[in-house]
Design a protein around this motif. Sequence first.
Motif, PDB file in Angstrom:
ATOM      1  N   PHE A  76       0.830  -1.201   0.000  1.00  0.00           N
ATOM      2  CA  PHE A  76       0.000   0.000   0.000  1.00  0.00           C
ATOM      3  C   PHE A  76       0.867   1.256   0.000  1.00  0.00           C
ATOM      4  O   PHE A  76       2.090   1.202   0.143  1.00  0.00           O
ATOM      5  CB  PHE A  76      -0.927  -0.014   1.215  1.00  0.00           C
ATOM      6  CG  PHE A  76      -1.815  -1.230   1.278  1.00  0.00           C
ATOM      7  CD1 PHE A  76      -2.986  -1.299   0.536  1.00  0.00           C
ATOM      8  CD2 PHE A  76      -1.461  -2.313   2.069  1.00  0.00           C
ATOM      9  CE1 PHE A  76      -3.797  -2.420   0.597  1.00  0.00           C
ATOM     10  CE2 PHE A  76      -2.266  -3.443   2.130  1.00  0.00           C
ATOM     11  CZ  PHE A  76      -3.438  -3.495   1.389  1.00  0.00           C
ATOM     12  N   THR A  77       0.217   2.399  -0.153  1.00  0.00           N
ATOM     13  CA  THR A  77       0.935   3.663  -0.130  1.00  0.00           C
ATOM     14  C   THR A  77       1.338   4.017   1.300  1.00  0.00           C
ATOM     15  O   THR A  77       0.819   3.458   2.272  1.00  0.00           O
ATOM     16  CB  THR A  77       0.057   4.788  -0.701  1.00  0.00           C
ATOM     17  OG1 THR A  77      -1.164   4.841   0.054  1.00  0.00           O
ATOM     18  CG2 THR A  77      -0.276   4.523  -2.163  1.00  0.00           C
ATOM     19  N   ALA A  78       2.252   4.958   1.423  1.00  0.00           N
ATOM     20  CA  ALA A  78       2.742   5.371   2.745  1.00  0.00           C
ATOM     21  C   ALA A  78       1.590   5.858   3.612  1.00  0.00           C
ATOM     22  O   ALA A  78       0.714   6.596   3.158  1.00  0.00           O
ATOM     23  CB  ALA A  78       3.791   6.457   2.588  1.00  0.00           C
ATOM     24  N   GLY A  79       1.587   5.409   4.870  1.00  0.00           N
ATOM     25  CA  GLY A  79       0.553   5.819   5.804  1.00  0.00           C
ATOM     26  C   GLY A  79      -0.808   5.225   5.516  1.00  0.00           C
ATOM     27  O   GLY A  79      -1.824   5.763   5.976  1.00  0.00           O
ATOM     28  N   SER A  80      -0.840   4.121   4.795  1.00  0.00           N
ATOM     29  CA  SER A  80      -2.113   3.533   4.369  1.00  0.00           C
ATOM     30  C   SER A  80      -2.968   3.100   5.552  1.00  0.00           C
ATOM     31  O   SER A  80      -2.511   2.364   6.436  1.00  0.00           O
ATOM     32  CB  SER A  80      -1.838   2.330   3.469  1.00  0.00           C
ATOM     33  OG  SER A  80      -2.997   1.551   3.303  1.00  0.00           O
ATOM     34  N   ALA A  81      -4.238   3.506   5.532  1.00  0.00           N
ATOM     35  CA  ALA A  81      -5.185   3.051   6.549  1.00  0.00           C
ATOM     36  C   ALA A  81      -5.457   1.561   6.402  1.00  0.00           C
ATOM     37  O   ALA A  81      -5.752   0.875   7.394  1.00  0.00           O
ATOM     38  CB  ALA A  81      -6.486   3.838   6.439  1.00  0.00           C
ATOM     39  N   GLU A  82      -5.344   1.041   5.182  1.00  0.00           N
ATOM     40  CA  GLU A  82      -5.594  -0.380   4.967  1.00  0.00           C
ATOM     41  C   GLU A  82      -4.498  -1.223   5.616  1.00  0.00           C
ATOM     42  O   GLU A  82      -4.780  -2.248   6.248  1.00  0.00           O
ATOM     43  CB  GLU A  82      -5.703  -0.673   3.473  1.00  0.00           C
ATOM     44  CG  GLU A  82      -6.971  -0.088   2.852  1.00  0.00           C
ATOM     45  CD  GLU A  82      -7.143  -0.470   1.394  1.00  0.00           C
ATOM     46  OE1 GLU A  82      -8.070  -1.232   1.080  1.00  0.00           O
ATOM     47  OE2 GLU A  82      -6.326  -0.002   0.571  1.00  0.00           O
ATOM     48  N   MET A  83      -3.238  -0.798   5.478  1.00  0.00           N
ATOM     49  CA  MET A  83      -2.163  -1.546   6.115  1.00  0.00           C
ATOM     50  C   MET A  83      -2.262  -1.425   7.628  1.00  0.00           C
ATOM     51  O   MET A  83      -1.995  -2.397   8.358  1.00  0.00           O
ATOM     52  CB  MET A  83      -0.804  -1.037   5.622  1.00  0.00           C
ATOM     53  CG  MET A  83       0.355  -1.967   6.005  1.00  0.00           C
ATOM     54  SD  MET A  83       0.266  -3.572   5.167  1.00  0.00           S
ATOM     55  CE  MET A  83       0.843  -4.670   6.460  1.00  0.00           C
ATOM     56  N   THR A  84      -2.683  -0.272   8.117  1.00  0.00           N
ATOM     57  CA  THR A  84      -2.879  -0.111   9.555  1.00  0.00           C
ATOM     58  C   THR A  84      -3.957  -1.056  10.063  1.00  0.00           C
ATOM     59  O   THR A  84      -3.804  -1.688  11.119  1.00  0.00           O
ATOM     60  CB  THR A  84      -3.247   1.347   9.879  1.00  0.00           C
ATOM     61  OG1 THR A  84      -2.174   2.201   9.466  1.00  0.00           O
ATOM     62  CG2 THR A  84      -3.499   1.533  11.372  1.00  0.00           C
ATOM     63  N   ALA A  85      -5.047  -1.181   9.297  1.00  0.00           N
ATOM     64  CA  ALA A  85      -6.124  -2.087   9.695  1.00  0.00           C
ATOM     65  C   ALA A  85      -5.645  -3.537   9.690  1.00  0.00           C
ATOM     66  O   ALA A  85      -5.963  -4.313  10.603  1.00  0.00           O
ATOM     67  CB  ALA A  85      -7.328  -1.916   8.758  1.00  0.00           C
ATOM     68  N   PRO A 128       1.757  -0.586  19.665  1.00  0.00           N
ATOM     69  CA  PRO A 128       1.621   0.478  18.666  1.00  0.00           C
ATOM     70  C   PRO A 128       1.788  -0.081  17.262  1.00  0.00           C
ATOM     71  O   PRO A 128       2.558  -1.018  17.042  1.00  0.00           O
ATOM     72  CB  PRO A 128       2.757   1.436  19.021  1.00  0.00           C
ATOM     73  CG  PRO A 128       3.772   0.587  19.729  1.00  0.00           C
ATOM     74  CD  PRO A 128       2.971  -0.433  20.494  1.00  0.00           C
ATOM     75  N   ALA A 129       1.026   0.462  16.333  1.00  0.00           N
ATOM     76  CA  ALA A 129       1.159   0.036  14.942  1.00  0.00           C
ATOM     77  C   ALA A 129       2.510   0.481  14.413  1.00  0.00           C
ATOM     78  O   ALA A 129       2.950   1.593  14.677  1.00  0.00           O
ATOM     79  CB  ALA A 129       0.045   0.636  14.103  1.00  0.00           C
ATOM     80  N   PRO A 130       3.220  -0.387  13.683  1.00  0.00           N
ATOM     81  CA  PRO A 130       4.527  -0.008  13.145  1.00  0.00           C
ATOM     82  C   PRO A 130       4.378   0.972  11.991  1.00  0.00           C
ATOM     83  O   PRO A 130       3.291   1.186  11.466  1.00  0.00           O
ATOM     84  CB  PRO A 130       5.088  -1.353  12.654  1.00  0.00           C
ATOM     85  CG  PRO A 130       3.872  -2.144  12.325  1.00  0.00           C
ATOM     86  CD  PRO A 130       2.833  -1.757  13.322  1.00  0.00           C
ATOM     87  N   ALA A 131       5.462   1.556  11.596  1.00  0.00           N
ATOM     88  CA  ALA A 131       5.451   2.427  10.435  1.00  0.00           C
ATOM     89  C   ALA A 131       4.995   1.650   9.219  1.00  0.00           C
ATOM     90  O   ALA A 131       5.265   0.460   9.081  1.00  0.00           O
ATOM     91  CB  ALA A 131       6.855   3.000  10.215  1.00  0.00           C
ATOM     92  N   THR A 132       4.296   2.323   8.330  1.00  0.00           N
ATOM     93  CA  THR A 132       3.712   1.616   7.190  1.00  0.00           C
ATOM     94  C   THR A 132       4.304   2.094   5.880  1.00  0.00           C
ATOM     95  O   THR A 132       3.594   2.412   4.941  1.00  0.00           O
ATOM     96  CB  THR A 132       2.186   1.800   7.180  1.00  0.00           C
ATOM     97  OG1 THR A 132       1.891   3.219   7.172  1.00  0.00           O
ATOM     98  CG2 THR A 132       1.550   1.172   8.398  1.00  0.00           C
ATOM     99  N   ALA A 133       5.628   2.172   5.819  1.00  0.00           N
ATOM    100  CA  ALA A 133       6.277   2.532   4.566  1.00  0.00           C
ATOM    101  C   ALA A 133       6.086   1.404   3.568  1.00  0.00           C
ATOM    102  O   ALA A 133       6.251   0.233   3.906  1.00  0.00           O
ATOM    103  CB  ALA A 133       7.761   2.773   4.790  1.00  0.00           C
TER     104      ALA A 133
END
Length: 713
Positions: free
Chosen positions: A104-113, A686-691
């Motif tokens: 996903f793109t940087a800061g993606s809400a989908e990857m966070t989910a 905590p959620a990790p960075a989503t680069a």
Amino acid sequence: MKRSTRTAVLTVGALIAALGLPTAAAHADTTTPRVDLRVLVVTDGGPAVQAITAELDSTGTPYTQVDLTRSDRPTINPAFLADTVDGRPRAKYQAVVLPNDNPFTAGSAEMTALTAYEQTYAIPQVDAYTYARPQVGLQYFVAGGYAGSVDGAQAAITTAGRSGPFGYLEGAVPFEDNSPSVGESYAYLAQPAPGADFTPYVDAPIPGSSRRGSLVGEYRHDGRRELVVTFVYNRYQQQYRLLARGIVEWMTGGVHLGSTRNNFSVHVDDVFAADDRWDTQLNCTPGDVDCANGAGTPNPIRMTAADAEYAKTWQAAHGITLDMVYNGAGSLDQREDHNGVDELADKLQADRSAFRWVNHTYTHAFLGCEQDISAVPWKCATNPGGSTKWVSRTAIDDEIVLNRVWGQSLGLPLENDELVTGEHSGMAVLPQQTQDNPNLALSLTGNGVKWLASDNSRDPEQRQVGSAATVARYPMNVYYNVGKAAEAADEYNWIYTSRAQGGSGICEDHADTTTCLPAPLATATGYADHIVPLEIRTALGHVLAGDPKPHFIHQSNLAEERLAYPVLNGVIEGYDALFAANTPLVNQRMKDIGTELQRRAAWKSALQAGQVSAYRIGDSVTVTAPSGVAVTATLPTGSLIGAAAYGSPYAGKVSGWTGSTGTPLTFTLPSSAPAAPTAAVPAARPAPATAPAPGTRVPAAVRERGSSDAARS
């Protein structure tokens, strides 16, 4: 201390809300969640994810696919991933497959989910093909690692891999190198990053060093588990086929719907008969329909009693039973020409219990249209009004029944519901005969035939012909009309060279299924050096794909120079060198293969129609399927269905088929099974960075199938 405790509680509460869990479930950490037995596959269209999807399809493991290239795809958010059922938290997917560690793109809400979902329900993630770097627990390849071609590399299962998801393998994982001019594999080889909790499962030597770099390994971090794969592959390549089972077992914890076993059955057609021989001067087969105007002098090939003894001894040494597909009239002809003597028939009758036997019709007659062989290629004869002239039902009945009775008179242990017609005739054969002989279905039904062989190169899908279901067979490029290696190479040259090189030019006319040889094979060495390795690779590819369809050769291939054995030995010995003793070759007869194909088709249809549901709560698995559809699952050894032991052992697990009446089936997992999530919300992290993951190299050859199944029957 009180402030720290309050912060943790708020984080847990926020996570519950984000995942759509009921806030009333303040005791969610003590509630065992329901985890549906379904895999979430996120694809970008690349070959690695396609390969994993193909494995799930093949095994019958349900999945939901999200295609990142489609604008109408669903959004991956908390509601897409989890909800509640009857007040119980539900994880909708037992595993997640991504193209890489973050597509996903940087800061993606989908990857966070996805990250929060995996942490909450202990859901594993497969990174189908990603770049070696600290974000996946590995050093950068430039820090003493390697990035580049791994064609021909000798990778290996590590000790952790053998005691873990790849315990069905002996240890070696050789990478293909089928062409020196084509790049077939690419990989990033690296060692674990300092301080990373990373366990390599498959590794290979790092070129120019004494170290080994990971190709497949498990990275544990932030309350998550990732299977990190750093080489690219397609669904057909041997290295992937070896590892595919383990990837599925890792992501599911060895608890999933679907199953697969590696099969190898070999039919030997025309037993008791003789096969006409290829003429290296005429480039046709005298006595057969490909020689115009009856050109040439037939010079048939037939097994001897010594060949039959060799076959029996070979079987015992290799643990494989051959299916002898026989024509009784061949023995009658032999006795008429040799003062009543047929030493081959006497030998095979004496050793009849050593083999399996299948009716191949009495005289091997062509049972489709009546053939007009006045020209090459032949055509269907027609009635005065232009309609096709079909072989009669009476003629078909005679071929089936006379051969059955003749076999029974010799005491052959027959299954009367199996049949292989001569040349798979009676069924459509293009371009001459565009439909089945309508009399064939009537005859099959009238004679109680339930299983009818078809040619996989012409008729690969199982279908019904009267009372019979077809069982497609793979033809081997060990031709029916050769008994010597030089003959085989000569005919191969005729088929696979261009007209300018003296060949038939078939390869030029049908480039979609065959490839012209760059130059003719040397007839003295071409069979051993080119044909045998290619046929081993093709057949072994079918085996490693879990395809139960049988292969077929001819009795001529067990005679004279016994050309079949180098190929059969290569498949069996090659397999044994790769797989552990707990994963043997399965060698089934035709009716059992037919049943397996029927069950798979019904199961696949039910999955595609959304008629199957399955979930795990703790050590209990519940499966619901339509009545009459057999359920298949792979579970840990010691699993029960009701009070009975489930399935049979294979590859370190148990699997099998269980009939369904439409009511839920309940399986109980043993205490040794991998633990299910015991709390809906573990300690918050905590959620990790989503680069997003960087791009990876994919050789063009990986996007294509590496070998062809095209074979002349």
